[in-house]
Each structure stands twice: as structure tokens, then as C-alpha cells.
Scaffold this motif. Structure first.
Motif, PDB file in Angstrom:
ATOM      1  N   GLU A   6       0.818  -1.229   0.000  1.00 30.27           N
ATOM      2  CA  GLU A   6       0.000   0.000   0.000  1.00 30.27           C
ATOM      3  C   GLU A   6       0.846   1.271   0.000  1.00 30.27           C
ATOM      4  OE1 GLU A   6      -2.890   0.027   3.147  1.00 30.27           O
ATOM      5  OE2 GLU A   6      -3.566  -1.996   2.654  1.00 30.27           O
ATOM      6  N   ARG A   7       2.044   1.199   0.562  1.00 33.75           N
ATOM      7  CA  ARG A   7       2.910   2.396   0.558  1.00 33.75           C
ATOM      8  C   ARG A   7       3.409   2.699  -0.853  1.00 33.75           C
ATOM      9  NH1 ARG A   7       5.925   0.176   5.528  1.00 33.75           N
ATOM     10  NH2 ARG A   7       6.768  -0.989   3.810  1.00 33.75           N
ATOM     11  N   ILE A   8       3.628   1.653  -1.636  1.00 31.27           N
ATOM     12  CA  ILE A   8       4.110   1.848  -3.008  1.00 31.27           C
ATOM     13  C   ILE A   8       2.953   2.103  -3.964  1.00 31.27           C
ATOM     14  CG2 ILE A   8       5.325   0.729  -4.932  1.00 31.27           C
ATOM     15  CD1 ILE A   8       6.979  -0.758  -2.771  1.00 31.27           C
ATOM     16  N   VAL A   9       1.859   1.387  -3.765  1.00 29.92           N
ATOM     17  CA  VAL A   9       0.672   1.524  -4.621  1.00 29.92           C
ATOM     18  C   VAL A   9      -0.513   1.898  -3.720  1.00 29.92           C
ATOM     19  CG1 VAL A   9      -0.774   0.441  -6.384  1.00 29.92           C
ATOM     20  CG2 VAL A   9       1.611  -0.294  -6.115  1.00 29.92           C
ATOM     21  N   PRO A  10      -0.648   3.196  -3.400  1.00 33.98           N
ATOM     22  CA  PRO A  10      -1.707   3.628  -2.472  1.00 33.98           C
ATOM     23  C   PRO A  10      -3.130   3.298  -2.945  1.00 33.98           C
ATOM     24  CG  PRO A  10      -0.200   5.444  -2.961  1.00 33.98           C
ATOM     25  CD  PRO A  10       0.196   4.301  -3.821  1.00 33.98           C
ATOM     26  N   ASP A  21     -12.983 -11.568  -0.150  1.00 37.56           N
ATOM     27  CA  ASP A  21     -13.976 -12.392  -0.845  1.00 37.56           C
ATOM     28  C   ASP A  21     -14.735 -11.623  -1.924  1.00 37.56           C
ATOM     29  OD1 ASP A  21     -13.244 -14.300   0.951  1.00 37.56           O
ATOM     30  OD2 ASP A  21     -14.998 -14.069   2.235  1.00 37.56           O
ATOM     31  N   GLY A  22     -14.769 -10.289  -1.803  1.00 38.41           N
ATOM     32  CA  GLY A  22     -15.572  -9.482  -2.725  1.00 38.41           C
ATOM     33  C   GLY A  22     -14.839  -9.208  -4.021  1.00 38.41           C
ATOM     34  N   THR A  23     -15.619  -8.907  -5.010  1.00 41.20           N
ATOM     35  CA  THR A  23     -15.062  -8.567  -6.304  1.00 41.20           C
ATOM     36  C   THR A  23     -15.321  -7.092  -6.557  1.00 41.20           C
ATOM     37  OG1 THR A  23     -15.553 -10.788  -7.118  1.00 41.20           O
ATOM     38  CG2 THR A  23     -15.118  -9.100  -8.769  1.00 41.20           C
ATOM     39  N   PRO A  24     -14.260  -6.305  -6.731  1.00 43.66           N
ATOM     40  CA  PRO A  24     -14.447  -4.877  -6.992  1.00 43.66           C
ATOM     41  C   PRO A  24     -14.948  -4.668  -8.418  1.00 43.66           C
ATOM     42  CG  PRO A  24     -12.129  -5.431  -7.150  1.00 43.66           C
ATOM     43  CD  PRO A  24     -12.846  -6.681  -6.715  1.00 43.66           C
ATOM     44  N   PRO A  25     -15.498  -3.493  -8.675  1.00 43.23           N
ATOM     45  CA  PRO A  25     -15.913  -3.187 -10.054  1.00 43.23           C
ATOM     46  C   PRO A  25     -14.706  -3.273 -10.998  1.00 43.23           C
ATOM     47  CG  PRO A  25     -16.700  -1.521  -8.522  1.00 43.23           C
ATOM     48  CD  PRO A  25     -15.794  -2.417  -7.757  1.00 43.23           C
ATOM     49  N   VAL A  26     -14.953  -3.710 -12.195  1.00 41.96           N
ATOM     50  CA  VAL A  26     -13.876  -3.904 -13.178  1.00 41.96           C
ATOM     51  C   VAL A  26     -13.095  -2.610 -13.399  1.00 41.96           C
ATOM     52  CG1 VAL A  26     -13.387  -4.487 -15.589  1.00 41.96           C
ATOM     53  CG2 VAL A  26     -15.067  -5.811 -14.316  1.00 41.96           C
ATOM     54  N   ALA A  27     -13.785  -1.493 -13.486  1.00 47.62           N
ATOM     55  CA  ALA A  27     -13.103  -0.214 -13.728  1.00 47.62           C
ATOM     56  C   ALA A  27     -12.124   0.094 -12.601  1.00 47.62           C
ATOM     57  CB  ALA A  27     -14.129   0.908 -13.879  1.00 47.62           C
ATOM     58  N   LEU A  28     -12.554  -0.123 -11.353  1.00 48.82           N
ATOM     59  CA  LEU A  28     -11.672   0.124 -10.206  1.00 48.82           C
ATOM     60  C   LEU A  28     -10.498  -0.856 -10.216  1.00 48.82           C
ATOM     61  CD1 LEU A  28     -10.978   1.589  -7.608  1.00 48.82           C
ATOM     62  CD2 LEU A  28     -12.527   0.030  -6.389  1.00 48.82           C
ATOM     63  N   ALA A  29     -10.768  -2.121 -10.488  1.00 49.37           N
ATOM     64  CA  ALA A  29      -9.702  -3.123 -10.542  1.00 49.37           C
ATOM     65  C   ALA A  29      -8.670  -2.750 -11.613  1.00 49.37           C
ATOM     66  CB  ALA A  29     -10.290  -4.499 -10.818  1.00 49.37           C
ATOM     67  N   ASN A  30      -9.151  -2.247 -12.747  1.00 46.04           N
ATOM     68  CA  ASN A  30      -8.234  -1.820 -13.817  1.00 46.04           C
ATOM     69  C   ASN A  30      -7.376  -0.638 -13.397  1.00 46.04           C
ATOM     70  OD1 ASN A  30      -8.953  -3.818 -15.619  1.00 46.04           O
ATOM     71  ND2 ASN A  30     -10.522  -2.575 -16.621  1.00 46.04           N
ATOM     72  N   ILE A  31      -7.989   0.321 -12.697  1.00 45.34           N
ATOM     73  CA  ILE A  31      -7.255   1.498 -12.219  1.00 45.34           C
ATOM     74  C   ILE A  31      -6.141   1.063 -11.264  1.00 45.34           C
ATOM     75  CG2 ILE A  31      -7.426   3.541 -10.721  1.00 45.34           C
ATOM     76  CD1 ILE A  31     -10.233   4.000 -11.977  1.00 45.34           C
ATOM     77  N   VAL A  32      -6.480   0.175 -10.345  1.00 45.73           N
ATOM     78  CA  VAL A  32      -5.494  -0.295  -9.365  1.00 45.73           C
ATOM     79  C   VAL A  32      -4.407  -1.121 -10.058  1.00 45.73           C
ATOM     80  CG1 VAL A  32      -5.156  -1.713  -7.313  1.00 45.73           C
ATOM     81  CG2 VAL A  32      -7.131  -0.181  -7.456  1.00 45.73           C
ATOM     82  N   ALA A  36      -0.468  -0.312 -10.093  1.00 41.91           N
ATOM     83  CA  ALA A  36       0.512  -1.287  -9.633  1.00 41.91           C
ATOM     84  C   ALA A  36       1.610  -1.492 -10.687  1.00 41.91           C
ATOM     85  CB  ALA A  36      -0.167  -2.619  -9.310  1.00 41.91           C
ATOM     86  N   ILE A  37       1.214  -1.557 -11.937  1.00 41.04           N
ATOM     87  CA  ILE A  37       2.197  -1.723 -13.015  1.00 41.04           C
ATOM     88  C   ILE A  37       3.099  -0.500 -13.090  1.00 41.04           C
ATOM     89  CG2 ILE A  37       2.457  -1.848 -15.532  1.00 41.04           C
ATOM     90  CD1 ILE A  37      -0.092  -3.662 -15.486  1.00 41.04           C
TER      91      ILE A  37
END
Length: 136
Positions: A6-10, A21-32, A36-37
Motif C-alpha cells: 500500500e505504501r508503493i501503490v496507495p 472475498d468481494g469482487t471490486p468493479p472492473v473499472a476500479l480493478a483496472n485502475i489499481v 501497480a504496473i
């Protein structure tokens, strides 16, 4: 590991509300994932590439120095060890520019390395002849 830090990828914090267990929205997952990349993966790859380049340069510098030192030893032996220190100083001077170029990332082939050694050998032989003529 860095991509989950989290310090590197806030932006990872934005996924916490969905739990493991939950699945985030695809748009949010893509942003994160993109964050990260950009913030973790690419810098790690760049660092590895730089280390590989440095290792390769180090090997080439070692070879260049080894061949040049052998030339100095041979020329000194031929001349009964006269002028060895002077020849070594000249060799170090001749090695300076190619060493800097290699450290700065210039890539050279084995053939180019051999050409460099040959050029240095010719210059050292000429210098050796010059030294002989000034001492006789």
C-alpha cells in the motif's frame, strides 16, 4: 510484493472495502492494476535491466583491462621491465574513455572489444618505441 504494498501503490486501499472475498468493479480493478504496473512493476523491471547492463559492462571492462594488462606485461618483458610503470600509466589513460563509455551503457560486440584492445596495443607499442628512443 511491491505491487501489493500500500505504501508503493496507495490505490490498493480503494479495494479494501471489498474484502478478500468481494469482487471490486472492473473499472476500479483496472485502475489499481494500472497503478501497480506503473508504480511497482515497471520500476522493478527497470532496476533489473540496469543491474544486468551493469554486470555486462563490468565483464567487458574486466576483459578490456585484462587484455591491456597482458599487453603491458608482454611489452615490459620484451624491454627487460624498463618503463613498466610508464606503460601502465599510459595503458590506464587509454582505458579511461572506453571504460566510461561501457559504464554509461554503450554496448559493444566481442569484435569491437577485440578492436579496442588492438588499438590500445598499437598505441602502447608506439609509445614504447618512443620511450626507447628517448632513453638511448
Amino acid at each position: 510484493k511491491a505491487a501489493r504494498n500500500e505504501r508503493i501503490v496507495p490505490d490498493i486501499r480503494r479495494l479494501k472495502e471489498f474484502g478478500s472475498d468481494g469482487t471490486p468493479p472492473v473499472a476500479l480493478a483496472n485502475i489499481v492494476a494500472e497503478a501497480a504496473i506503473r508504480l511497482a512493476v515497471n520500476p522493478a523491471v527497470d532496476k533489473c535491466v540496469e543491474r544486468l547492463k551493469a554486470a555486462e559492462a563490468s565483464n567487458q571492462i574486466s576483459l578490456l583491462r585484462e587484455h591491456t594488462n597482458n599487453i603491458v606485461d608482454d611489452l615490459s618483458r620484451i624491454n627487460n621491465q624498463q618503463h613498466q610503470q610508464t606503460l601502465q600509466k599510459m595503458a590506464n589513460t587509454l582505458l579511461h574513455a572506453p571504460t566510461i563509455q561501457l559504464r554509461e551503457g554503450r554496448r559493444i560486440s566481442d569484435a569491437e572489444l577485440e578492436d579496442m584492445v588492438h588499438e590500445i596495443e598499437l598505441e602502447l607499442k608506439a609509445y614504447c618505441c618512443k620511450l626507447k628512443s628517448t632513453t638511448t
